[in-house]
Scaffold this motif. Structure first.
Motif, PDB file in Angstrom:
ATOM      1  N   GLY A 151      -1.634  -0.179 -12.797  1.00  0.00           N
ATOM      2  CA  GLY A 151      -0.760   0.278 -11.710  1.00  0.00           C
ATOM      3  C   GLY A 151       0.504  -0.558 -11.619  1.00  0.00           C
ATOM      4  O   GLY A 151       1.610  -0.025 -11.452  1.00  0.00           O
ATOM      5  N   ALA A 152       0.368  -1.873 -11.764  1.00  0.00           N
ATOM      6  CA  ALA A 152       1.542  -2.756 -11.712  1.00  0.00           C
ATOM      7  C   ALA A 152       2.478  -2.468 -12.879  1.00  0.00           C
ATOM      8  O   ALA A 152       3.706  -2.467 -12.728  1.00  0.00           O
ATOM      9  N   PHE A 153       1.889  -2.192 -14.053  1.00  0.00           N
ATOM     10  CA  PHE A 153       2.680  -1.791 -15.225  1.00  0.00           C
ATOM     11  C   PHE A 153       3.504  -0.547 -14.886  1.00  0.00           C
ATOM     12  O   PHE A 153       4.711  -0.477 -15.130  1.00  0.00           O
ATOM     13  N   ALA A 154       2.842   0.446 -14.280  1.00  0.00           N
ATOM     14  CA  ALA A 154       3.519   1.717 -13.987  1.00  0.00           C
ATOM     15  C   ALA A 154       4.604   1.543 -12.931  1.00  0.00           C
ATOM     16  O   ALA A 154       5.679   2.147 -13.027  1.00  0.00           O
ATOM     17  N   VAL A 155       4.339   0.710 -11.930  1.00  0.00           N
ATOM     18  CA  VAL A 155       5.359   0.442 -10.898  1.00  0.00           C
ATOM     19  C   VAL A 155       6.616  -0.121 -11.554  1.00  0.00           C
ATOM     20  O   VAL A 155       7.742   0.313 -11.268  1.00  0.00           O
ATOM     21  N   ARG A 168      -4.089   2.266  -5.248  1.00  0.00           N
ATOM     22  CA  ARG A 168      -4.033   1.224  -4.214  1.00  0.00           C
ATOM     23  C   ARG A 168      -2.831   0.327  -4.434  1.00  0.00           C
ATOM     24  O   ARG A 168      -2.125  -0.035  -3.513  1.00  0.00           O
ATOM     25  N   VAL A 169      -2.603  -0.025  -5.712  1.00  0.00           N
ATOM     26  CA  VAL A 169      -1.443  -0.870  -6.031  1.00  0.00           C
ATOM     27  C   VAL A 169      -0.141  -0.091  -5.843  1.00  0.00           C
ATOM     28  O   VAL A 169       0.846  -0.609  -5.322  1.00  0.00           O
ATOM     29  N   ALA A 170      -0.160   1.184  -6.259  1.00  0.00           N
ATOM     30  CA  ALA A 170       1.062   1.995  -6.146  1.00  0.00           C
ATOM     31  C   ALA A 170       1.526   2.087  -4.696  1.00  0.00           C
ATOM     32  O   ALA A 170       2.726   2.190  -4.425  1.00  0.00           O
ATOM     33  N   ALA A 171       0.568   2.019  -3.775  1.00  0.00           N
ATOM     34  CA  ALA A 171       0.911   2.176  -2.361  1.00  0.00           C
ATOM     35  C   ALA A 171       1.814   1.054  -1.861  1.00  0.00           C
ATOM     36  O   ALA A 171       2.492   1.209  -0.843  1.00  0.00           O
ATOM     37  N   VAL A 172       1.859  -0.084  -2.551  1.00  0.00           N
ATOM     38  CA  VAL A 172       2.742  -1.166  -2.098  1.00  0.00           C
ATOM     39  C   VAL A 172       4.211  -0.834  -2.367  1.00  0.00           C
ATOM     40  O   VAL A 172       5.100  -1.496  -1.850  1.00  0.00           O
ATOM     41  N   ARG A 173       4.457   0.145  -3.215  1.00  0.00           N
ATOM     42  CA  ARG A 173       5.831   0.642  -3.427  1.00  0.00           C
ATOM     43  C   ARG A 173       5.903   2.076  -2.926  1.00  0.00           C
ATOM     44  O   ARG A 173       5.671   3.014  -3.680  1.00  0.00           O
ATOM     45  N   PRO A 174       6.191   2.252  -1.629  1.00  0.00           N
ATOM     46  CA  PRO A 174       6.138   3.611  -1.049  1.00  0.00           C
ATOM     47  C   PRO A 174       7.006   4.600  -1.825  1.00  0.00           C
ATOM     48  O   PRO A 174       6.627   5.771  -1.954  1.00  0.00           O
ATOM     49  N   GLY A 175       8.126   4.148  -2.367  1.00  0.00           N
ATOM     50  CA  GLY A 175       9.002   5.063  -3.108  1.00  0.00           C
ATOM     51  C   GLY A 175       8.290   5.613  -4.333  1.00  0.00           C
ATOM     52  O   GLY A 175       8.396   6.797  -4.661  1.00  0.00           O
TER      53      GLY A 175
END
Ligand code: SAH
Length: 362
Positions: free
Chosen positions: A67-71, A101-108
């Motif tokens: 997820g962090a990779f994708a963000v 869950r990780v993606a949610a930290v970047r709402p955009g």
């Protein structure tokens, strides 16, 4: 042959008796994907109680780091909205649950996600739907890639390419032949060499002078899938992240492997009851992507990939909130995912993008 062997064995034996031996690719496709009795159709193979354990099932950290990779990649792509988030063969949906869950930290990023899952098994689709319902993210399921919509995309494939059927060719005194599954003298399934010669162009150049008896694998389906995805990435922008067990150089050898209950099993004794995989030929996958004009990053060992994405920091933070027993479990998970004698080097990560883009982890 086991007395308790399932209905697919009878069906395959009858088919061979009627129409002749099957290619290894056709056998693999039936054993794994038969709509009624295929392995993935009828089973949930994952976890301690199942047949094998995949990285996302070992630890939440795996899906979180993907997820962090994708963000990061989404930001580097210029934050396209919508972005097609595509997972190939999501299994139980565990990776995607941790990812979101990780993606949610970047709402955009989270708002931009248009989720598409490529999964043939109805049973696993239901498991994935349950995870996504909890995450509150709608998804569209696909049997194949053709129905994926156009547009910028982030594709995740963990232990997907190793489940795609490969043809095997064997070098005999009469030349290269298809390796086939036929019937042995006692009526059980047996490997053999097909009667007719194969198109010489099918034999990979690296294997042409191999000794008699050599088996080589030709992963046409995997190459076609990667070619299609690379084409989309070059056309629309995006990334494909493939993580799997395999080799970064094409080689010879029969890598077909059957596993049940965490042990190696016989690939032919009870089709549909055991998992079948092959080692992924990353050199061939990379060639398929480059043929579409894409850039290839890696492959690198899964251990290096995860450590560069912050595995150790993530483990430290996760452990800080926990007691000693949980901390030990986290340390053990890090070792399984990244240790050189575990999944760290046998498993590899490879990314595909438009030329000129750099991606984290490589
Ligand atoms: N990515 C998951 C599951 C890996 S197992 C994990 O890491 O835990 C392989 C997955 O691919 C399963 O979900 C299986 O049902 C799916 N699959 C296998 N062959 C497929 C095919 N030809 N098309 C679509 N999905 C397939």
């Amino acid at each position: 042959m086991s007395a308790a062997a399932g209905p697919l064995l009878d069906r395959i034996r009858a088919l061979i008796a009627a129409t002749g031996p099957l290619s290894v690719a056709d056998f693999m496709a039936m054993a794994l994907g038969d709509p009624e009795h295929g392995y993935y159709t009828t089973r949930d193979p994952f976890g301690a109680a199942g047949d094998f354990v995949t990285a996302p099932e070992i630890s939440q950290m795996f899906g979180e780091l993907v997820g962090a990779f994708a963000v990061a990649v989404h930001a580097d792509l210029g934050a396209p909205d919508p972005v097609r988030l595509v997972e190939l063969g999501p299994g139980r949906g565990t990776l995607m649950g941790d990812f979101l869950r990780v993606a949610a930290v970047r709402p955009g990023f989270r708002r931009a996600i248009d989720l598409h899952l490529v999964e043939t098994s109805p049973r696993l689709r239901a498991a994935q739907a349950a995870v996504l319902a909890r995450a509150g993210v709608p998804a569209t399921w696909h049997d194949r890639l053709d129905t994926l919509p156009a547009g910028p995309l982030i594709v995740i494939a963990n232990e997907f390419f190793d489940a795609l059927p490969v043809r095997q060719l064997v070098r005999t005194a009469e030349g290269w032949r298809e390796r086939v599954v036929g019937l042995g003298p006692d009526g059980s399934l047996a490997f053999g060499a097909g009667a007719a010669g194969v198109d010489p162009d099918l034999v990979p150049p690296h294997a042409r002078l191999a000794p008699l008896g050599t088996v080589v694998e030709v992963a046409r389906v995997a190459a076609a899938v990667m070619g299609d995805l690379a084409h989309r990435v070059v056309r629309d922008g995006g990334v494909v992240l493939a993580i799997d067990y395999g080799s970064d150089r094409s080689g010879a050898g029969d890598t077909l492997q059957a596993v049940a209950r965490h042990r190696f099993a016989d690939a032919l004794a009870d089709p549909g009851a055991v998992d079948l995989t092959v080692q992924v030929d990353f050199e061939a996958l990379a060639a398929a992507a480059r043929a579409e004009g894409a850039a290839v990053h890696g492959p690198v060992g899964q251990g290096d990939f995860l450590v560069r994405l912050g595995l150790l920091e993530r483990a430290g933070r996760l452990g800080a909130e926990k007691g000693a027993a949980d901390r030990d479990a986290i340390v053990a998970a890090v070792d399984r995912l990244a240790g050189p004698d575990q999944m760290g080097t046998l498993f590899k990560a490879m990314a595909v993008t438009r030329p000129g883009l750099t991606v984290p982890g490589f």
